[in-house]
Design an enzyme around this catalytic site. Structure first.
Site, PDB file in Angstrom:
ATOM      1  N   GLY A   1      21.746  20.023 -37.091  1.00 24.76           N
ATOM      2  CA  GLY A   1      20.610  20.475 -36.038  1.00 24.76           C
ATOM      3  C   GLY A   1      19.803  19.295 -35.938  1.00 24.76           C
ATOM      4  N   CYS A   2      18.526  19.845 -35.498  1.00 27.07           N
ATOM      5  CA  CYS A   2      17.448  18.967 -34.771  1.00 27.07           C
ATOM      6  C   CYS A   2      16.638  18.295 -36.028  1.00 27.07           C
ATOM      7  CB  CYS A   2      16.702  19.381 -33.662  1.00 27.07           C
ATOM      8  SG  CYS A   2      17.835  19.976 -32.308  1.00 27.07           S
ATOM      9  N   VAL A   3      17.287  17.857 -37.192  1.00 21.85           N
ATOM     10  CA  VAL A   3      16.472  17.324 -38.318  1.00 21.85           C
ATOM     11  C   VAL A   3      16.647  16.057 -38.695  1.00 21.85           C
ATOM     12  CG1 VAL A   3      16.482  19.634 -39.089  1.00 21.85           C
ATOM     13  CG2 VAL A   3      18.313  18.239 -39.720  1.00 21.85           C
TER      14      VAL A   3
ATOM     15  N   ALA B   1      14.967  24.045 -36.118  1.00 24.00           N
ATOM     16  CA  ALA B   1      14.164  22.939 -36.664  1.00 24.00           C
ATOM     17  C   ALA B   1      12.702  23.638 -36.952  1.00 24.00           C
ATOM     18  CB  ALA B   1      14.187  21.496 -35.743  1.00 24.00           C
TER      19      ALA B   1
END
Lengths: 110, 500, 240
Positions: A108-110, B240
């Site tokens: 994901g957006c990590v 997130a």
């Protein structure tokens, strides 16, 4: 990709994360840490232990803030912050520490 | 650990480099696994007749997308876009000039879809068959485009490379050549409800943690509810926000704003993801499926409004595409825009004097704002064109005393991408990501040196993850990166004016 | 067409063929552009929120090259000067197509000559730009030089007829009027004029099969022509 350790073959993904999470043991963690250029201290193990405990229950790595708070409670408030975690795991607590703890790579957006 | 990536020294100026052909031809994102592809309805591995299948699918897309149809024909290669891409500036590879990236597809288009390309020698027309080498170029360079649309601002015909790279990825997926980062994540969001794969009980635990944490720090009972039927607002945040820092600080802020507004709200465990990577891979059906979960959750929970969190590309999908994909939103309260951005919600409350704010809580910060590319060039906020620039700035100025703008050519519609958008936020592309941040890092460096800026606020989960990871390569500390609602969170005086 | 020389017949035939290629070729591309659906709203933001605003935005691109101006002042200068000069040259050339010559076209006469010179010079500038800037050189195809060179040669042959080997404009006009009224007459036996006309016909044929389609395509570019009313009005995707 794969590596051999003590006569056992461990399969990993392109980024070096264990494919079969049940295969994890402390020797594997030690090996993966060496690959990352890390010297495992008690403090490092505290993080790994917490990650595995959390993962056992929630099937996901904990939010960074949950991790920092838990570490702070265990090792003292001055260590309950992101900077301390990055000092231990320069590759990032989410990604590098998860790898050594045998958790899957967070996506994901990590 | 990978070797330290070589970086240029920040000068505070953005210089256009001379070309260095092939500089990044070796960059390659990890290919998707068979099950990643199959789950999305793509072939598990590259199909035998991939050339014919790819060309045929290209023809199909040309008939379905006016953008692609027109853009393939009308580029005059004037080069206005050539020096506008952050990846070109950072890598010097001429194939990262938007026009050259488009030409990777256009040369194939000419070969199979234009009379001249079919009849005349390739040396005259600049056409090319879809060879193995061309496919290798496609896979590499169409995964070096963050679909930020900066090129399209400067194109005399509005040609948008994002449309071309989306089509290219769709064609590649169609013949079994998928990218792991996007396709694996899309599988997770469609199975579990979010990109990270956070299951409901884990999400619940995280929300309870936030609740306790806020209570501990402020003494106030701010709620962070999940799956509460009958709530007024369904909040859809990028997942997130439930995992990373500084994302969570922003999420904490949303809750405080709702609390002060006196509006009941809830997160959905079924639709716990605002991000929609279906856009990145250019696949309409997947994008629709990901969005559909949110409509279903809203109906199931019986909410009156949908408010969304800080996520750039998702705001483009939400603002520009949702109404087409999963509309009409006739089941929601028509008094409010659907969807509504959390910044619109917060600013509305501030303008109605519904928040008690203590600006001095942010006095240790000198703040600048990074316009996220998809918000800036793919969406709007409020009623006026350009509201997407004004709304966040007005909030920041309401919660901070010290605010500074970066260089005019690097903000608003001219903003530079963080270098990690468009499905490129993956470790194997770290080199590209570090180089791609160069123009933004220089603009930031300039205001850090000149005005003492120590905080860059933003409203995108990808930007936050990318900057915290890559800016330290240039000596800029990760703590510089902040969620916009983190600043709001700091300044809100809880219990000040509940429900005003 | 009795009594016409073979050469006149050949040129008349070629002219009609070229005109047909331009007309039908261009029209079919425009139809294709217009008929292809837009599944989603993709205006480059910030975008106008009304149809009138979007029309104004496209008009700005067409009349002033606004986005190119933002992108590169030097390219804008060369491109804009070329296109304005071309427009004047074309206006001036209407004198060969219309009988009697309208007042406006007559007025465009003297500046039209200057425009011919400036247009050709601008093309040379644009050629040099493509060679001199490394980024432009990298992206330039043979087709790009071909288009510049073809139009430049048309300009040069025109200017030669004006300033060096004067052509019989009255004969040219009666030939052209004959062509457009479908009653061809004998063409002036002037090699320079024949060359000029040949090049123009080549351009007419080339036009709908090339990047020169930008002339019509710009009106169909969704990022410029679409209205930003995504939340207010539901855009329906015709194929989903």
């Amino acid at each position: 990709m794969a590596f051999d350790l003590n006569g056992v073959t461990y399969e990993t993904d392109e980024d070096g994360y264990l494919v079969n999470l049940d295969q994890w043991n402390k020797d594997v963690a030690q090996y993966l840490a060496t690959q990352e250029g890390l010297d495992m201290t008690d403090a490092h193990w505290e993080v790994v232990d917490f990650l595995r405990e959390y993962y056992d229950e929630y099937k996901i790595a904990p939010m960074i803030r949950i991790l920092t708070k838990a570490i702070g409670q265990k090792l003292g408030k001055e260590k309950g912050n992101t900077k301390y975690l990055y000092d231990l795991y320069p590759g990032g607590p989410a990604k590098q520490a998860c790898k050594i703890a045998g958790l899957p790579k967070p996506t994901g957006c990590v | 650990m990978a070797a330290k990536i070589e970086t240029e020294t920040l000068t505070g100026d953005i210089n256009i480099p001379s070309i260095q052909p092939g500089a990044t031809a070796h960059y390659k994102s990890n290919p998707a696994k068979e099950d990643h592809n199959k789950f999305l309805g793509f072939p598990g591995a590259r199909v035998e007749n991939w050339r014919e299948a790819a060309v045929e699918h290209m023809g199909e897309l040309l008939g379905k997308y006016k953008s692609l149809r027109v853009f393939m024909d009308i580029c005059v290669r004037c080069g206005s876009c050539a020096d506008k891409c952050h990846y070109y500036i950072g890598t010097r590879d001429p194939n990262n000039m938007p026009v050259a990236r488009q030409e990777l597809m256009r040369k194939v288009y000419r070969k199979y879809f234009t009379p001249a390309g079919k009849l005349l020698p390739d040396s005259l027309t600049g056409a090319s068959e879809l060879t193995e080498a061309v496919m290798t170029e496609w896979y590499s360079y169409f995964h070096q485009c963050s679909q930020c649309r900066r090129c399209s601002v400067y194109c005399p015909y509005g040609i948008d490379t994002a449309e071309v790279s989306m089509a290219a990825r769709e064609i590649m997926d169609h013949v079994g050549i998928g990218q792991k980062y996007c396709n694996e994540i899309l599988g997770k969001v469609l199975k579990v409800g979010n990109n990270l794969g956070i299951e409901p009980h884990a999400l619940k635990n995280t929300l309870e943690f936030v609740e306790e944490d806020v209570k501990e720090v402020t003494g106030a009972d701010v709620r962070y509810p999940m799956d509460e039927k009958g709530a007024d607002v369904l909040l859809v945040a990028p997942s997130a926000d439930f995992f990373s820092t500084p994302h969570i600080e922003g999420f904490t802020g949303y809750g405080k704003v709702f609390h002060e507004a006196g509006v009941s709200w809830t997160v959905s465990s079924y639709a716990s993801e605002f991000a929609n990577f279906g856009m990145f891979i250019g696949n309409y059906d997947t994008m629709k499926k990901v969005a559909q979960r949110i409509r279903d959750a809203a109906l199931d929970l019986g909410v009156k409004r949908i408010v969304v969190g800080e996520c750039g590309h998702a705001w483009r999908v939400g603002y520009s595409f949702w109404n087409t994909l999963i509309g009409p939103f006739d089941f929601l309260d028509p008094k409010y825009p659907a969807p509504q951005h959390i910044c619109e919600f917060t600013l509305d409350l501030i303008r109605r004097d519904g928040l008690k704010l203590d600006k001095s809580a942010n006095d240790e910060f000198t703040v600048t704002f990074h316009d996220s590319c998809n918000v800036a060039r793919g969406s709007r906020m409020g009623d006026m064109p350009g509201g997407q620039f004004e709304v966040p700035r007005e909030i920041i100025k309401a919660v901070c005393n010290k605010y500074v703008e970066m260089d005019q050519n690097t903000i608003r519609e001219f903003t530079y991408c963080c270098g990690g958008g468009g499905g490129l936020l993956t470790d194997e592309l770290m080199d590209l990501r570090v180089k791609g941040v160069l123009p933004r890092a220089n603009a930031l460096k300039e205001v850090m040196d000149r005005h003492g800026v120590n905080t860059m606020a933003m409203i995108c989960a990808i930007c936050k993850a990318q900057f915290t990871k890559v800016l330290p390569n240039y000596g800029i500390p990760m703590e510089t990166v902040a969620s916009l609602h983190q600043l709001v969170s700091n300044a809100v005086v809880l219990g000040g004016k509940i429900g005003v | 067409m009795g009594g016409l020389s073979a050469l006149s017949i050949l040129f008349a035939a070629m002219f009609y063929a070229a005109a047909a290629a331009l007309f039908f070729g261009f029209l079919s591309k425009i139809y294709q552009f217009a008929a292809t659906p837009s599944p989603l709203k993709i205006p480059t933001a910030p975008a106008p929120t009304t149809a009138l605003g979007a029309a104004g935005r496209v008009a700005g691109e067409v009349l002033f090259f606004t986005s190119l101006f933002k992108g590169n002042k030097w390219t804008w200068l060369g491109g804009y000067v070329f296109h304005v000069a071309l427009a004047l040259v074309l206006l001036r050339h209407l004198r060969y197509f219309l009988q009697p010559t309208p007042k406006l076209v007559e007025l465009a006469g003297p500046p039209g000559v200057w425009a011919g010179i400036i247009m050709t010079a601008a093309l040379v500038y644009l050629w040099i730009r493509r060679k001199a800037v490394d980024r432009a050189a990298y992206i330039s195809l043979l087709a790009d030089y071909f288009a510049l060179g073809l139009i430049a040669l048309i300009g040069v042959t025109g200017l030669v007829m004006k300033f060096v080997i004067r052509t019989d404009v009255a004969a040219v006009k009666s030939f052209i009027i004959g062509l457009v009224t479908f009653s061809p007459v004998e063409m002036p036996a002037d090699p320079m004029f024949m060359l000029h006309l040949l090049l123009v016909m080549a351009l007419m044929v080339y036009f709908p099969f090339s990047k020169l389609l930008h002339a019509g395509g710009v009106f169909f570019s969704p990022t410029r022509a679409q209205v930003d009313d995504c939340r207010e009005r539901r855009h329906v995707n015709p194929w989903a």
